[in-house]
Design a protein around this motif. Structure first.
Motif, PDB file in Angstrom:
ATOM      1  N   GLU A  17       1.673  43.737  19.175  1.00 40.79           N
ATOM      2  CA  GLU A  17       2.322  45.006  19.225  1.00 40.79           C
ATOM      3  C   GLU A  17       3.953  44.818  20.103  1.00 40.79           C
ATOM      4  O   GLU A  17       4.672  43.823  19.578  1.00 40.79           O
ATOM      5  N   LYS A  47      -4.461  41.141  13.567  1.00 38.54           N
ATOM      6  CA  LYS A  47      -4.872  40.911  12.013  1.00 38.54           C
ATOM      7  C   LYS A  47      -5.108  39.443  11.621  1.00 38.54           C
ATOM      8  O   LYS A  47      -6.139  39.067  10.866  1.00 38.54           O
ATOM      9  N   PRO A  78     -10.106  44.968  20.625  1.00 35.33           N
ATOM     10  CA  PRO A  78     -10.301  45.905  19.832  1.00 35.33           C
ATOM     11  C   PRO A  78     -11.527  46.933  20.114  1.00 35.33           C
ATOM     12  O   PRO A  78     -12.514  46.467  20.790  1.00 35.33           O
ATOM     13  N   GLN A  81     -11.264  52.591  17.879  1.00 32.36           N
ATOM     14  CA  GLN A  81     -10.152  53.283  17.128  1.00 32.36           C
ATOM     15  C   GLN A  81      -9.394  51.733  16.468  1.00 32.36           C
ATOM     16  O   GLN A  81      -8.704  52.099  15.479  1.00 32.36           O
ATOM     17  N   ARG A  82      -9.205  50.829  17.002  1.00 33.49           N
ATOM     18  CA  ARG A  82      -8.565  49.755  16.583  1.00 33.49           C
ATOM     19  C   ARG A  82      -9.284  49.286  15.150  1.00 33.49           C
ATOM     20  O   ARG A  82      -8.638  48.607  14.346  1.00 33.49           O
ATOM     21  N   THR A  84     -10.764  50.903  13.047  1.00 37.36           N
ATOM     22  CA  THR A  84     -10.280  51.643  11.846  1.00 37.36           C
ATOM     23  C   THR A  84      -8.886  51.514  11.620  1.00 37.36           C
ATOM     24  O   THR A  84      -8.465  51.202  10.373  1.00 37.36           O
ATOM     25  N   GLU A  85      -8.073  51.311  12.766  1.00 36.06           N
ATOM     26  CA  GLU A  85      -6.424  51.119  12.489  1.00 36.06           C
ATOM     27  C   GLU A  85      -6.177  49.786  11.845  1.00 36.06           C
ATOM     28  O   GLU A  85      -5.347  49.674  10.746  1.00 36.06           O
ATOM     29  N   TYR A  86      -7.079  48.897  12.081  1.00 34.24           N
ATOM     30  CA  TYR A  86      -6.468  47.342  11.645  1.00 34.24           C
ATOM     31  C   TYR A  86      -7.657  47.032  10.524  1.00 34.24           C
ATOM     32  O   TYR A  86      -7.569  45.760  10.019  1.00 34.24           O
ATOM     33  N   ASN A  87      -8.613  48.002  10.024  1.00 32.12           N
ATOM     34  CA  ASN A  87      -9.639  47.712   8.936  1.00 32.12           C
ATOM     35  C   ASN A  87     -10.340  46.380   9.302  1.00 32.12           C
ATOM     36  O   ASN A  87     -10.388  45.508   8.487  1.00 32.12           O
ATOM     37  N   THR A 310       1.282  49.484  23.831  1.00 33.29           N
ATOM     38  CA  THR A 310       1.224  50.187  22.253  1.00 33.29           C
ATOM     39  C   THR A 310       2.199  51.385  22.320  1.00 33.29           C
ATOM     40  O   THR A 310       2.500  51.300  21.325  1.00 33.29           O
ATOM     41  N   TYR A 314       4.776  51.794  19.163  1.00 32.31           N
ATOM     42  CA  TYR A 314       4.668  52.887  18.307  1.00 32.31           C
ATOM     43  C   TYR A 314       6.065  53.281  18.016  1.00 32.31           C
ATOM     44  O   TYR A 314       6.678  54.012  17.011  1.00 32.31           O
TER      45      TYR A 314
END
Length: 398
Positions: A17, A47, A78, A81-82, A84-87, A310, A314
């Motif tokens: 980030e 990632k 993570p 929420q992370r 989902t955000e980063y799969n 973070t 954004y």
């Protein structure tokens, strides 16, 4: 002008980030124009950690043990929420926790003090260094969600089959349960690192836990610290004119708040995490805090003490300018370069690291600041700038 040369690479651990953006800017604006930078690069961005099943974090820590010095960017630990955000494939544990477990060191954190920013605790005159145990506890815990009535037991099974057990709790409905651990070896290494650091810096050492409640777990920390002090360091401390004492953490907090500073405060892993953030905030900003992990073998890993910023990231993704304070990340780089220089006998590189810090502090003291310091710095000529503008002001001073 010829660039400063390095002999041995640093282990470079990139992160996530906004701090990942700042990381690149520091290299391009401050370091690479002046140093023929040698690093072994590991991408600890979330990632890539997910793609490698977190093997990259383990590889980076192992290479740090081999090369002796590392510099690390802030990374994401993570949550749901992370995921989902980063799969993500799984909710990976804290990379800092993984690295600290492998290096088995102690994290020493201290505020960066500048003229014009008065600590909120008015009696603090000298920096307080937090010595944070870097192994086990909540960062390497085991957890269960309890979905109904059951009994939770703590069971020890020895190699000869002998068992010891205690009932933790009889659940009548849903809840949670958590298991923590530590080892005598790691606690002893923590204690030794703290005593050595206190001697090296000629500062008193405080140690605080809650052994009145956690009579065996926290009590073991207290016992090991006292034994090592009595058998190995008591005479050395007396000769150096410094002291060691133990107190309960709630008493320590009260003492710290009315002290003048200038000592090392040793704390267990989570306690050290929380209190270092308190200390940084009370001295002005979370971004005004140095952090270095020192292993018993003399391995050093420098990092920022804060997270990945973070909210600013954004905004950055939307194309907006941000005024994120790069000081902690900048001092992580200067600390790593200085230690590498000291180990390799490179005086010009060591001097350069010193100049980075001097130029950074003078830039703030003269009034060029990032947004987090706007309400803190007492300077009639202060000017709030973007992160890049701040770094270019430091580069101009260099």
């Amino acid at each position: 002008m010829a660039k400063i040369q390095m002999k041995t690479p640093l282990v470079e651990m990139d992160g996530d980030e906004m701090t990942r953006i700042i990381w690149k800017q520091i290299k391009e604006i401050i370091i690479e124009p002046n140093v023929d930078l040698k690093t072994e690069y590991f991408d600890l961005g979330l990632k890539h950690r997910d793609e490698t099943a977190d093997q990259v974090t383990i590889d980076a820590a192992n290479r740090t043990n081999e090369l002796g010095v590392a510099v690390k960017c802030a990374t994401i630990t993570p949550n749901a929420q992370r995921m989902t955000e980063y799969n993500l494939h799984t909710m990976w544990k804290s990379p800092n926790g993984t690295i600290r477990a492998i290096l088995d060191g102690t994290v020493f954190r201290a505020p960066i003090l500048v003229k014009g920013i008065r600590p909120f605790v008015s009696c603090w005159e000298k920096p307080i260094t937090i010595a944070r145990h870097a192994y086990g506890d909540v960062y390497r815990d085991t957890e269960f969600l309890v979905d109904g009535p059951c009994r939770a037991d703590l069971v020890l099974t020895y190699p000869d089959g002998r068992q010891e057990s205690q009932t933790i709790f009889e659940y009548k409905d849903a809840g949670v349960v958590q298991g923590l651990y530590n080892t005598d070896k790691s606690i002893s290494a923590f204690a030794t690192s703290c005593f050595e650091y206190a001697l090296d810096t000629k500062q008193d050492l405080w140690f605080a836990t809650k052994d009145t409640i956690s009579k065996k777990y926290d009590g073991r920390f207290k016992e090991i610290f006292q034994n090592i002090y009595d058998t190995q360091y008591k005479e050395k401390f007396e000769a150096a004119g410094i002291t060691y004492f133990y107190t309960l953490i709630d008493d320590a907090v009260a003492r710290v708040m009315r002290s003048s500073g200038g000592f090392v405060w040793a704390l267990k892993n989570y306690d050290g995490d929380v209190m270092s953030d308190m200390l940084a905030s009370a001295c002005g900003s979370l971004a005004m805090m140095t952090s270095v992990l020192v292993s018993p073998k003399g391995v050093y890993e420098y990092e920022a003490a804060h997270g990945t910023v973070t909210r600013h990231y954004y905004r950055h993704l939307k194309g907006e300018q941000t005024s994120t304070n790069p000081m902690a990340t900048l001092f992580a780089w200067s600390g790593a370069l200085r230690k590498r220089a000291q180990l390799d006998g490179l005086k010009d590189l060591e001097d350069f690291a010193d100049r980075i810090e001097k130029a950074s502090i003078e830039t703030i003291e003269e009034g060029t600041i990032t947004g987090d310091l706007n309400n803190l710095l007492d300077n009639d000529n202060k000017k709030t700038v973007t992160t890049e503008e701040f770094l270019r002001a430091v580069a101009a001073k260099l």
